[in-house]
Scaffold this motif. Structure first.
Motif, PDB file in Angstrom:
ATOM      1  N   ASP A   1       9.112  -3.173  -9.456  1.00  0.00           N
ATOM      2  CA  ASP A   1       8.107  -2.329 -10.112  1.00  0.00           C
ATOM      3  C   ASP A   1       6.720  -2.976 -10.031  1.00  0.00           C
ATOM      4  OD1 ASP A   1       6.921  -0.318 -11.526  1.00  0.00           O
ATOM      5  OD2 ASP A   1       7.593  -1.007 -13.496  1.00  0.00           O
ATOM      6  N   ARG A   2       6.143  -2.981  -8.803  1.00  0.00           N
ATOM      7  CA  ARG A   2       4.800  -3.510  -8.590  1.00  0.00           C
ATOM      8  C   ARG A   2       4.020  -2.568  -7.678  1.00  0.00           C
ATOM      9  NH1 ARG A   2       3.756  -6.617 -12.558  1.00  0.00           N
ATOM     10  NH2 ARG A   2       1.935  -7.402 -11.422  1.00  0.00           N
ATOM     11  N   ASP A   3       2.734  -2.858  -7.493  1.00  0.00           N
ATOM     12  CA  ASP A   3       1.868  -2.011  -6.673  1.00  0.00           C
ATOM     13  C   ASP A   3       2.155  -2.243  -5.192  1.00  0.00           C
ATOM     14  OD1 ASP A   3      -0.330  -0.863  -5.243  1.00  0.00           O
ATOM     15  OD2 ASP A   3      -1.551  -0.977  -7.059  1.00  0.00           O
ATOM     16  N   PRO A   4       2.546  -1.188  -4.460  1.00  0.00           N
ATOM     17  CA  PRO A   4       2.880  -1.363  -3.034  1.00  0.00           C
ATOM     18  C   PRO A   4       1.682  -1.734  -2.165  1.00  0.00           C
ATOM     19  CG  PRO A   4       2.871   0.966  -3.616  1.00  0.00           C
ATOM     20  CD  PRO A   4       2.763   0.205  -4.901  1.00  0.00           C
ATOM     21  N   VAL A   5       0.484  -1.352  -2.579  1.00  0.00           N
ATOM     22  CA  VAL A   5      -0.712  -1.680  -1.789  1.00  0.00           C
ATOM     23  C   VAL A   5      -0.892  -3.185  -1.715  1.00  0.00           C
ATOM     24  CG1 VAL A   5      -3.229  -1.475  -1.681  1.00  0.00           C
ATOM     25  CG2 VAL A   5      -1.848   0.505  -2.335  1.00  0.00           C
TER      26      VAL A   5
ATOM     27  N   ARG B   1       2.106  -5.059   0.187  1.00  0.00           N
ATOM     28  CA  ARG B   1       2.031  -5.043   1.641  1.00  0.00           C
ATOM     29  C   ARG B   1       1.238  -6.241   2.160  1.00  0.00           C
ATOM     30  NH1 ARG B   1       2.857  -0.898   4.934  1.00  0.00           N
ATOM     31  NH2 ARG B   1       2.719   0.582   3.191  1.00  0.00           N
ATOM     32  N   VAL B   2       0.136  -6.571   1.451  1.00  0.00           N
ATOM     33  CA  VAL B   2      -0.680  -7.726   1.839  1.00  0.00           C
ATOM     34  C   VAL B   2       0.108  -9.019   1.648  1.00  0.00           C
ATOM     35  CG1 VAL B   2      -2.812  -8.990   1.385  1.00  0.00           C
ATOM     36  CG2 VAL B   2      -2.788  -6.493   1.231  1.00  0.00           C
ATOM     37  N   ILE B   3       0.827  -9.099   0.531  1.00  0.00           N
ATOM     38  CA  ILE B   3       1.624 -10.300   0.241  1.00  0.00           C
ATOM     39  C   ILE B   3       2.725 -10.477   1.272  1.00  0.00           C
ATOM     40  CG2 ILE B   3       3.285 -11.251  -1.417  1.00  0.00           C
ATOM     41  CD1 ILE B   3       1.494 -10.057  -3.634  1.00  0.00           C
TER      42      ILE B   3
ATOM     43  N   LEU C   1      -4.193 -14.142   5.551  1.00  0.00           N
ATOM     44  CA  LEU C   1      -4.584 -13.136   4.571  1.00  0.00           C
ATOM     45  C   LEU C   1      -5.236 -11.966   5.296  1.00  0.00           C
ATOM     46  CD1 LEU C   1      -4.928 -12.158   1.706  1.00  0.00           C
ATOM     47  CD2 LEU C   1      -6.999 -13.559   1.502  1.00  0.00           C
ATOM     48  N   ILE C   2      -4.512 -10.855   5.380  1.00  0.00           N
ATOM     49  CA  ILE C   2      -4.983  -9.674   6.105  1.00  0.00           C
ATOM     50  C   ILE C   2      -4.926  -8.481   5.146  1.00  0.00           C
ATOM     51  CG2 ILE C   2      -4.614  -8.167   8.093  1.00  0.00           C
ATOM     52  CD1 ILE C   2      -3.031 -10.508   9.351  1.00  0.00           C
ATOM     53  N   PHE C   3      -6.057  -7.806   4.966  1.00  0.00           N
ATOM     54  CA  PHE C   3      -6.058  -6.647   4.073  1.00  0.00           C
ATOM     55  C   PHE C   3      -7.075  -5.628   4.552  1.00  0.00           C
ATOM     56  CE2 PHE C   3      -8.620 -10.043   2.221  1.00  0.00           C
ATOM     57  CZ  PHE C   3      -9.860  -9.441   2.140  1.00  0.00           C
ATOM     58  N   ASP C   4      -6.873  -4.382   4.135  1.00  0.00           N
ATOM     59  CA  ASP C   4      -7.763  -3.296   4.523  1.00  0.00           C
ATOM     60  C   ASP C   4      -9.073  -3.388   3.756  1.00  0.00           C
ATOM     61  OD1 ASP C   4      -5.877  -2.243   6.222  1.00  0.00           O
ATOM     62  OD2 ASP C   4      -4.996  -0.952   4.689  1.00  0.00           O
ATOM     63  N   LYS C   5     -10.135  -2.870   4.379  1.00  0.00           N
ATOM     64  CA  LYS C   5     -11.439  -2.837   3.745  1.00  0.00           C
ATOM     65  C   LYS C   5     -11.380  -1.988   2.476  1.00  0.00           C
ATOM     66  CE  LYS C   5     -16.280  -1.680   4.723  1.00  0.00           C
ATOM     67  NZ  LYS C   5     -17.222  -1.115   5.723  1.00  0.00           N
ATOM     68  N   GLY C   6     -11.969  -2.477   1.421  1.00  0.00           N
ATOM     69  CA  GLY C   6     -12.017  -1.730   0.173  1.00  0.00           C
ATOM     70  C   GLY C   6     -10.963  -2.130  -0.843  1.00  0.00           C
ATOM     71  N   ILE C   7     -10.039  -3.008  -0.460  1.00  0.00           N
ATOM     72  CA  ILE C   7      -9.001  -3.414  -1.412  1.00  0.00           C
ATOM     73  C   ILE C   7      -9.632  -4.252  -2.517  1.00  0.00           C
ATOM     74  CG2 ILE C   7      -8.330  -5.592  -0.302  1.00  0.00           C
ATOM     75  CD1 ILE C   7      -5.402  -4.798  -0.895  1.00  0.00           C
ATOM     76  N   ASN C   8      -9.129  -4.102  -3.720  1.00  0.00           N
ATOM     77  CA  ASN C   8      -9.623  -4.869  -4.862  1.00  0.00           C
ATOM     78  C   ASN C   8      -9.062  -6.285  -4.784  1.00  0.00           C
ATOM     79  OD1 ASN C   8     -10.038  -6.047  -7.432  1.00  0.00           O
ATOM     80  ND2 ASN C   8     -10.139  -4.036  -8.378  1.00  0.00           N
ATOM     81  N   LYS C   9      -9.921  -7.233  -4.432  1.00  0.00           N
ATOM     82  CA  LYS C   9      -9.443  -8.598  -4.220  1.00  0.00           C
ATOM     83  C   LYS C   9      -9.006  -9.252  -5.535  1.00  0.00           C
ATOM     84  CE  LYS C   9     -13.065  -9.452  -1.130  1.00  0.00           C
ATOM     85  NZ  LYS C   9     -13.363  -8.105  -0.842  1.00  0.00           N
TER      86      LYS C   9
END
Length: 322
Positions: free
Chosen positions: A77-81, A84-86, A95-103
């Motif tokens: 029960d966690r945030d999939p967004v 995915r980064v983890i 560390l790879i993430f899409d632009k706009g993600i809340n760091k």
């Protein structure tokens, strides 16, 4: 029911749970349901970060009891967004993430899963961004101090200085700090609601700054000429002596702002709101106004290049001309 039967049922349930755990942790492929999104990975990947929660759940030494199974997937029960980064970090050690993600949200998830190396990496990233913004704002302050250190203290109280300030803008502009929408958005997102942004003297010509909330900001002596400021908010901001020539300010909210001696030459002010705004000494040469432009309670003393039509609109909407 006898105690023997109860014990047998209990042992049977425990065996079933253990079989489920073995099924999902001993096999190379693991199916996860994280916040409703299905991920496929392996126990090896999930066990790469020692001392992490995922290692405790899926390593060979796992004592992960009573997992929630939904459609043959272990539910987390966690945030999939963020997950995915983890997961990609565990796969690639990058560390790879899409632009706009809340760091900051990502940082909290890394802390939740106790992945210390990822936590350190995100904290360093956030620290670098904060330092860059502080350096940027400091450079603006230092340039403004040098730019106007010779001005007399009573200049802000005198009238008829609009042309003087406009000349200052023209010949000092090259020394000003350029700013883009992306950089400005970064500064806004890192600022608290209570703090007053110090952006005096910036140059943001021909930028798309539409819909930005720049309320409660110090933008004195700034050059925003040619920029799109439509639907932007400048409530309680100070734009005194700024160059707003040829800007698109349709439906901008400038209520209760200070726009003393601003240059509105050729600006589109249709639908803009200037209620209870100080506009003394402003230049309205070729500025576009309409019936939707509001001046309720605004002060417009010693404004220049006002046409009769502009004066009528200002008076009709409640502005004071002297």
């Amino acid at each position: 029911m006898s105690n023997n039967n109860e014990n047998e049922i209990k042992i049977e349930i425990e065996d079933q749970i253990n079989n489920n755990i073995n099924k999902y942790t001993n096999e190379s492929l693991i199916k996860l349901n994280v916040g409703g999104v299905v991920f496929y990975t392996t126990s090896t990947t999930l066990s790469l970060s020692k001392n992490s929660m995922l290692y405790a759940m899926f390593s060979k030494e796992s004592k992960f009891n009573n997992p929630v199974i939904i459609d043959d997937a272990i539910f987390i029960d966690r945030d999939p967004v963020y997950f995915r980064v983890i997961l990609n970090y565990l796969r690639t050690n990058k560390l790879i993430f899409d632009k706009g993600i809340n760091k900051r949200g990502l940082l909290e998830e890394a802390r939740y899963f106790c992945i210390e190396s990822l936590v350190e990496m995100i904290e360093l990233l956030l620290s670098n961004e904060t330092n860059q913004d502080e350096i940027f704002l400091k450079s603006i302050d230092e340039q403004n101090e040098n730019l106007y250190e010779d001005e007399e203290e009573n200049l802000d109280q005198e009238e008829g200085l609009m042309e003087y300030y406009r000349k200052q803008l023209n010949h000092k502009n090259k020394k000003r700090t350029d700013i883009s929408r992306a950089h400005l958005v970064k500064i806004l997102s890192a600022s608290s609601i209570e703090s007053r942004l110090r952006l005096q003297g910036i140059r943001a010509q021909n930028q798309d700054l539409s819909n930005l909330d720049l309320g409660n900001s110090n933008l004195q002596m700034s050059n925003l000429s040619g920029s799109n400021l439509s639907f932007a908010t400048f409530v309680d901001s100070n734009l005194g002596k700024s160059d707003l020539s040829y800007t698109d300010m349709r439906w901008a909210n400038c209520n209760q702002a200070s726009l003393i001696s601003v240059d509105f030459t050729g600006a589109d002010l249709r639908g803009a709101r200037f209620c209870h705004t100080h506009l003394n000494g402003a230049n309205f040469k070729n500025a576009k106004l309409n019936e939707q432009t509001k001046f309720n309670g605004a002060m417009l003393r010693n404004c220049v290049n006002l046409t009769d039509e502009q004066k009528l609109i200002i008076k009709t909407s409640g502005g004071t001309l002297t």
